[in-house]
Design a protein around this motif. Structure first.
Motif, PDB file in Angstrom:
ATOM      1  N   GLN A  22     -53.500 -25.075  13.363  1.00  0.00           N
ATOM      2  CA  GLN A  22     -53.112 -24.122  12.327  1.00  0.00           C
ATOM      3  C   GLN A  22     -51.625 -24.206  12.010  1.00  0.00           C
ATOM      4  OE1 GLN A  22     -54.620 -20.410  13.954  1.00  0.00           O
ATOM      5  NE2 GLN A  22     -56.468 -20.576  12.694  1.00  0.00           N
ATOM      6  N   THR A  23     -50.826 -24.507  13.017  1.00  0.00           N
ATOM      7  CA  THR A  23     -49.388 -24.696  12.767  1.00  0.00           C
ATOM      8  C   THR A  23     -49.165 -25.884  11.841  1.00  0.00           C
ATOM      9  OG1 THR A  23     -48.833 -23.803  14.956  1.00  0.00           O
ATOM     10  CG2 THR A  23     -47.145 -25.117  13.847  1.00  0.00           C
ATOM     11  N   GLU A  24     -49.820 -26.993  12.132  1.00  0.00           N
ATOM     12  CA  GLU A  24     -49.696 -28.178  11.288  1.00  0.00           C
ATOM     13  C   GLU A  24     -50.186 -27.890   9.878  1.00  0.00           C
ATOM     14  OE1 GLU A  24     -48.708 -31.978  10.175  1.00  0.00           O
ATOM     15  OE2 GLU A  24     -48.271 -30.998  12.094  1.00  0.00           O
ATOM     16  N   ARG A  25     -51.278 -27.130   9.768  1.00  0.00           N
ATOM     17  CA  ARG A  25     -51.818 -26.804   8.445  1.00  0.00           C
ATOM     18  C   ARG A  25     -50.832 -25.967   7.632  1.00  0.00           C
ATOM     19  NH1 ARG A  25     -56.198 -24.447  10.016  1.00  0.00           N
ATOM     20  NH2 ARG A  25     -57.310 -26.411  10.183  1.00  0.00           N
ATOM     21  N   PHE A  26     -50.119 -25.073   8.308  1.00  0.00           N
ATOM     22  CA  PHE A  26     -49.128 -24.258   7.607  1.00  0.00           C
ATOM     23  C   PHE A  26     -48.098 -25.141   6.916  1.00  0.00           C
ATOM     24  CE2 PHE A  26     -44.766 -22.703   7.766  1.00  0.00           C
ATOM     25  CZ  PHE A  26     -44.846 -21.590   6.936  1.00  0.00           C
ATOM     26  N   TYR A  27     -47.578 -26.116   7.634  1.00  0.00           N
ATOM     27  CA  TYR A  27     -46.546 -26.979   7.050  1.00  0.00           C
ATOM     28  C   TYR A  27     -47.118 -27.853   5.937  1.00  0.00           C
ATOM     29  CZ  TYR A  27     -43.309 -25.576  10.718  1.00  0.00           C
ATOM     30  OH  TYR A  27     -42.490 -24.844  11.541  1.00  0.00           O
ATOM     31  N   GLU A  28     -48.337 -28.318   6.116  1.00  0.00           N
ATOM     32  CA  GLU A  28     -48.958 -29.148   5.075  1.00  0.00           C
ATOM     33  C   GLU A  28     -49.184 -28.350   3.798  1.00  0.00           C
ATOM     34  OE1 GLU A  28     -52.520 -30.639   6.783  1.00  0.00           O
ATOM     35  OE2 GLU A  28     -51.515 -32.185   7.977  1.00  0.00           O
ATOM     36  N   GLN A  29     -49.739 -27.138   3.945  1.00  0.00           N
ATOM     37  CA  GLN A  29     -50.036 -26.339   2.756  1.00  0.00           C
ATOM     38  C   GLN A  29     -48.776 -25.874   2.047  1.00  0.00           C
ATOM     39  OE1 GLN A  29     -52.602 -23.241   4.281  1.00  0.00           O
ATOM     40  NE2 GLN A  29     -54.425 -24.537   4.204  1.00  0.00           N
ATOM     41  N   ASP A  30     -47.698 -25.714   2.796  1.00  0.00           N
ATOM     42  CA  ASP A  30     -46.443 -25.273   2.195  1.00  0.00           C
ATOM     43  C   ASP A  30     -45.562 -26.456   1.789  1.00  0.00           C
ATOM     44  OD1 ASP A  30     -45.346 -22.785   1.469  1.00  0.00           O
ATOM     45  OD2 ASP A  30     -43.779 -22.978   2.984  1.00  0.00           O
ATOM     46  N   ALA A  31     -46.130 -27.671   1.934  1.00  0.00           N
ATOM     47  CA  ALA A  31     -45.401 -28.901   1.563  1.00  0.00           C
ATOM     48  C   ALA A  31     -44.054 -28.987   2.265  1.00  0.00           C
ATOM     49  CB  ALA A  31     -45.228 -28.980   0.053  1.00  0.00           C
ATOM     50  N   ARG A  32     -44.058 -28.663   3.553  1.00  0.00           N
ATOM     51  CA  ARG A  32     -42.830 -28.737   4.341  1.00  0.00           C
ATOM     52  C   ARG A  32     -42.943 -29.841   5.388  1.00  0.00           C
ATOM     53  NH1 ARG A  32     -40.880 -22.666   6.114  1.00  0.00           N
ATOM     54  NH2 ARG A  32     -41.525 -21.515   4.257  1.00  0.00           N
ATOM     55  N   LEU A  33     -41.790 -30.335   5.809  1.00  0.00           N
ATOM     56  CA  LEU A  33     -41.740 -31.252   6.933  1.00  0.00           C
ATOM     57  C   LEU A  33     -42.020 -30.466   8.207  1.00  0.00           C
ATOM     58  CD1 LEU A  33     -41.040 -34.140   7.954  1.00  0.00           C
ATOM     59  CD2 LEU A  33     -38.682 -33.321   8.239  1.00  0.00           C
ATOM     60  N   THR A  34     -42.928 -30.956   9.034  1.00  0.00           N
ATOM     61  CA  THR A  34     -43.258 -30.258  10.277  1.00  0.00           C
ATOM     62  C   THR A  34     -42.074 -30.300  11.225  1.00  0.00           C
ATOM     63  OG1 THR A  34     -45.574 -30.893  10.035  1.00  0.00           O
ATOM     64  CG2 THR A  34     -44.866 -30.120  12.202  1.00  0.00           C
ATOM     65  N   THR A  35     -41.602 -29.134  11.618  1.00  0.00           N
ATOM     66  CA  THR A  35     -40.409 -29.056  12.471  1.00  0.00           C
ATOM     67  C   THR A  35     -40.720 -28.576  13.878  1.00  0.00           C
ATOM     68  OG1 THR A  35     -39.962 -26.824  11.635  1.00  0.00           O
ATOM     69  CG2 THR A  35     -38.894 -28.657  10.503  1.00  0.00           C
ATOM     70  N   GLU A  36     -41.993 -28.546  14.232  1.00  0.00           N
ATOM     71  CA  GLU A  36     -42.360 -28.158  15.596  1.00  0.00           C
ATOM     72  C   GLU A  36     -43.650 -28.859  15.987  1.00  0.00           C
ATOM     73  OE1 GLU A  36     -44.132 -24.046  15.844  1.00  0.00           O
ATOM     74  OE2 GLU A  36     -43.314 -23.925  13.814  1.00  0.00           O
ATOM     75  N   HIS A  37     -43.710 -29.299  17.222  1.00  0.00           N
ATOM     76  CA  HIS A  37     -44.893 -29.968  17.772  1.00  0.00           C
ATOM     77  C   HIS A  37     -45.094 -29.442  19.189  1.00  0.00           C
ATOM     78  CE1 HIS A  37     -43.206 -32.661  14.693  1.00  0.00           C
ATOM     79  NE2 HIS A  37     -44.455 -33.033  14.459  1.00  0.00           N
TER      80      HIS A  37
END
Length: 359
Positions: free
Chosen positions: A243-258
């Motif tokens: 869900q964290t990864e999906r948040f960044y994808e849907q908001d068209a952001r670079l993922t800044t946490e893993h």
């Protein structure tokens, strides 16, 4: 009391029940294929620190130290409050022994310092039997290889927390949902410990949203990837990372946490993309075993429809799972006939136990 136990699981999130597998085995042609799938996909090992099961409708965590750090702004304060409320709801339903720190109404230490309150809470539980969970909700920082969790007042570093927890020899789960938290994994990792961090490096210093999604997964059967009516820490971790990864994808952001999970003591940890369903599909570069086995045993929530194993049945199941794991490791040393003969005998016993639990 927390129940750490194994969950039989299979690829892509479905679960192969022993009696169904046996039926396929007896069809002849499917025998080898079904058994290979079963043994390849299941986490088959007895929890060396298995505890007596409690009611299957009760979340299973014994003691929880819940820490909410310095929010910085009213917006973050509201978000951390919501995350904490999810954990408190979870704890209340389980009748847990909870020590809240940094929350309104929380008991302060003699000095009034949240850092001192945390150290005192750990000291009070250092010799206690059974699992201890420490959950950190807030912001974090990392500089010059020193990672800290931001408290009201003086912050706590990963090395300080490691020193306080050094006497703790029983089961330990630490969940740090803050940014720049990766060093907490390397400093706290060890045998019998499950460590979860919101980031995989100190340079991932932006606000971390992993804590929001993890708190929402605690008692959520949508996180039940293998459909056995229970939610393990591994499943909650995988749902939260997805869900964290999906948040960044849907908001068209670079993922800044893993987010990372470590539970084999190798101080490395793995990210959620190491799994398909709850089956590991990648091998760490360092060559170590993939983390997740102990986290799969930590059952956070069981629905009323889950099989209700008595302590006696649970002990028998654990022993059969240990024998299955041992048999799997000996597969190359046995003939095909010997292997499947022993496998079928164990699965028959396991199927019988499930019949008793569901009867």
């Amino acid at each position: 009391m927390t129940r750490f136990r194994n969950k039989h699981s299979a690829r892509n999130g479905w679960r192969l029940r022993p009696e169904k597998l046996l039926h396929a085995m007896r069809c002849g042609v499917l025998r080898a294929a079904c058994c290979a799938v079963y043994l390849h996909c299941c986490w088959s090992s007895l929890a060396s620190f298995a505890q007596e099961p409690v009611s299957p409708t009760t979340p299973k965590v014994s003691r929880l130290i819940l820490v909410v750090g310095a929010p910085g702004t009213d917006e973050y304060a509201q978000q951390f409050k919501q995350w904490a409320e999810q954990w408190l709801k979870f704890a209340n339903e389980a009748a847990l022994d909870v020590t809240p720190i940094g929350l309104a109404g929380a008991t302060e230490s003699a000095t009034g310092s949240d850092k001192q309150a945390l150290q005192q809470a750990i000291d009070q539980n250092a010799d206690a039997a059974g699992p201890l969970w420490i959950v950190l909700l807030g912001h974090g920082t990392a500089s010059r290889n020193i990672a800290k969790f931001n408290l009201v007042g003086e912050d706590v570093s990963s090395s300080e927390l490691a020193a306080w927890l050094k006497p703790k020899t029983s089961e330990l789960v630490v969940v740090n949902c803050s940014s720049a938290s990766a060093s907490f994994l390397t400093d706290l990792s060890g045998p019998g410990r499950v460590i979860v961090t919101a980031t995989r490096s100190g340079s991932e210093s932006n606000y971390a949203r992993f804590g929001k999604y993890l708190s929402e997964s605690l008692s959520n059967l949508q996180a039940d990837i293998d459909h056995d009516q229970e939610v393990s820490l591994l499943e909650a971790f995988l749902m939260a990372t997805s869900q964290t990864e999906r948040f960044y994808e849907q908001d068209a952001r670079l993922t800044t946490e893993h987010a990372l999970l470590d539970d084999n003591g190798d101080r490395h940890g793995v990210t959620g993309d190491f799994y398909q369903g709850i089956r590991p599909v990648k091998v760490p570069k360092q060559g170590q075993a993939v983390d997740g086995l102990q986290a799969s045993r930590a059952i956070l929530y069981s629905s009323p429809d889950a099989p209700q194993f008595t302590p006696e049945l649970a002990g028998k199941r654990a022993e059969l799972e240990r024998q299955l794991d041992s048999l799997r490791s000996q597969k190359t040393q046995l003939s095909e006939a010997e292997y499947f003969e022993q496998l079928e005998a164990l699965l028959l016993e396991l199927a019988h136990l499930y019949d008793l639990a569901e009867g």
